[in-house]
Design a protein around this motif. Structure first.
Motif, mmCIF file in Angstrom:
data_model
loop_
_atom_site.group_PDB
_atom_site.id
_atom_site.type_symbol
_atom_site.label_atom_id
_atom_site.label_comp_id
_atom_site.label_asym_id
_atom_site.label_seq_id
_atom_site.Cartn_x
_atom_site.Cartn_y
_atom_site.Cartn_z
ATOM 1 N N GLY A 95 -2.832 23.569 3.889
ATOM 2 C CA GLY A 95 -2.894 23.458 2.437
ATOM 3 C C GLY A 95 -2.404 22.144 1.872
ATOM 4 N N ARG A 96 -2.131 21.154 2.724
ATOM 5 C CA ARG A 96 -1.637 19.862 2.228
ATOM 6 C C ARG A 96 -2.762 19.060 1.587
ATOM 7 N N GLU A 97 -2.363 18.116 0.754
ATOM 8 C CA GLU A 97 -3.322 17.259 0.059
ATOM 9 C C GLU A 97 -3.580 15.998 0.864
ATOM 10 N N LEU A 98 -4.660 15.304 0.495
ATOM 11 C CA LEU A 98 -4.975 14.023 1.132
ATOM 12 C C LEU A 98 -3.866 13.017 0.876
ATOM 13 N N PRO A 99 -3.509 12.223 1.887
ATOM 14 C CA PRO A 99 -2.504 11.179 1.653
ATOM 15 C C PRO A 99 -3.075 10.058 0.802
ATOM 16 N N ASP A 100 -2.177 9.283 0.229
ATOM 17 C CA ASP A 100 -2.563 8.120 -0.568
ATOM 18 C C ASP A 100 -3.374 7.153 0.287
ATOM 19 N N GLU A 101 -4.319 6.461 -0.323
ATOM 20 C CA GLU A 101 -5.138 5.492 0.402
ATOM 21 C C GLU A 101 -4.266 4.357 0.955
ATOM 22 N N GLN A 102 -3.191 3.998 0.233
ATOM 23 C CA GLN A 102 -2.300 2.957 0.743
ATOM 24 C C GLN A 102 -1.474 3.457 1.923
ATOM 25 N N GLN A 103 -1.176 4.741 1.949
ATOM 26 C CA GLN A 103 -0.373 5.305 3.031
ATOM 27 C C GLN A 103 -1.188 5.413 4.314
ATOM 28 N N LEU A 104 -2.414 5.902 4.203
ATOM 29 C CA LEU A 104 -3.223 6.132 5.398
ATOM 30 C C LEU A 104 -4.702 5.939 5.038
ATOM 31 N N SER A 105 -5.165 4.704 5.142
ATOM 32 C CA SER A 105 -6.564 4.414 4.825
ATOM 33 C C SER A 105 -7.408 4.582 6.086
ATOM 34 N N LEU A 106 -8.686 4.373 5.957
ATOM 35 C CA LEU A 106 -9.586 4.506 7.108
ATOM 36 C C LEU A 106 -9.322 3.468 8.182
ATOM 37 N N ILE A 107 -8.778 2.321 7.794
ATOM 38 C CA ILE A 107 -8.557 1.256 8.772
ATOM 39 C C ILE A 107 -7.092 1.108 9.178
ATOM 40 N N THR A 108 -6.244 2.043 8.740
ATOM 41 C CA THR A 108 -4.858 2.046 9.197
ATOM 42 C C THR A 108 -4.849 2.349 10.685
ATOM 43 N N LEU A 109 -4.036 1.631 11.440
ATOM 44 C CA LEU A 109 -3.949 1.845 12.880
ATOM 45 C C LEU A 109 -2.843 2.850 13.186
ATOM 46 N N VAL A 110 -3.139 3.783 14.094
ATOM 47 C CA VAL A 110 -2.170 4.811 14.473
ATOM 48 C C VAL A 110 -2.069 4.892 15.986
ATOM 49 N N THR A 111 -0.890 5.244 16.465
ATOM 50 C CA THR A 111 -0.672 5.495 17.889
ATOM 51 C C THR A 111 0.450 6.519 18.016
ATOM 52 N N ALA A 112 0.479 7.194 19.154
ATOM 53 C CA ALA A 112 1.509 8.199 19.384
ATOM 54 C C ALA A 112 2.859 7.513 19.568
ATOM 55 N N ALA A 113 3.885 8.079 18.955
ATOM 56 C CA ALA A 113 5.241 7.546 19.108
ATOM 57 C C ALA A 113 5.757 7.915 20.487
ATOM 58 N N PRO A 114 6.599 7.070 21.067
ATOM 59 C CA PRO A 114 7.178 7.421 22.373
ATOM 60 C C PRO A 114 7.986 8.709 22.252
ATOM 61 N N ILE A 124 -5.219 14.103 6.757
ATOM 62 C CA ILE A 124 -4.097 14.960 6.372
ATOM 63 C C ILE A 124 -3.215 15.269 7.581
ATOM 64 N N VAL A 125 -3.837 15.613 8.703
ATOM 65 C CA VAL A 125 -3.060 15.963 9.900
ATOM 66 C C VAL A 125 -2.343 14.732 10.449
ATOM 67 N N LEU A 126 -3.006 13.581 10.453
ATOM 68 C CA LEU A 126 -2.350 12.351 10.922
ATOM 69 C C LEU A 126 -1.165 11.989 10.036
ATOM 70 N N ALA A 127 -1.303 12.163 8.730
ATOM 71 C CA ALA A 127 -0.185 11.874 7.819
ATOM 72 C C ALA A 127 0.983 12.805 8.111
ATOM 73 N N ALA A 128 0.699 14.066 8.389
ATOM 74 C CA ALA A 128 1.775 15.015 8.709
ATOM 75 C C ALA A 128 2.446 14.646 10.027
ATOM 76 N N LEU A 129 1.663 14.222 11.012
ATOM 77 C CA LEU A 129 2.239 13.803 12.289
ATOM 78 C C LEU A 129 3.102 12.552 12.122
ATOM 79 N N ALA A 130 2.663 11.637 11.271
ATOM 80 C CA ALA A 130 3.453 10.420 11.018
ATOM 81 C C ALA A 130 4.756 10.772 10.310
#
Length: 126
Positions: free
Chosen positions: A24-43, A86-92
């Protein structure tokens, strides 16, 4: 209605499933997590958290290979882009993912300065 008099039917399971995946979470802000934001798993120091949903685990597996853009991560799944964001923002937020903003565009070089450099090179080397 269709031409044959049939009503279009929506698949309620698909609508509910996306809501359940995002909790039920909302979409994150475009500045927080845009389409070209790079993500990787934390150690994780050798262990993966066990209280994650299967979708969260899958996204972490995809991100563990190195930095990928949000769009690339979504491309590796069969989930809608909004759900992935949404899921990536929650994981971050949970500390399971590291994000890196995209590299800003380079400024255009000053044309006069480039001409001076070119003229200087012509004078020195002919």
């Amino acid at each position: 209605m269709r031409a044959g008099g049939e009503d279009l039917e929506f698949e309620p399971a698909d609508l509910v499933r996306a809501y359940v995946i995002t909790k039920g979470r909302e979409l994150p802000d475009e500045q927080q997590l845009s389409l070209i934001t790079l993500v990787t798993a934390a150690p994780q120091e050798g262990r993966r958290p066990t209280r994650l949903t299967p979708e969260e685990q899958r996204l972490l597996d995809i991100c563990s290979a190195g930095y990928l853009s949000v769009a690339e991560v979504a491309g590796h799944t069969r989930l809608p882009l909004g759900v992935v964001r949404i899921v990536l923002a929650a994981l971050a937020e949970g500390g399971h993912l590291m994000t890196r903003p995209p590299v800003p565009r380079a400024r255009n070089a000053d044309k006069d300065l480039l001409e001076e450099v070119l003229n200087g090179l012509h004078r020195k080397f002919g």
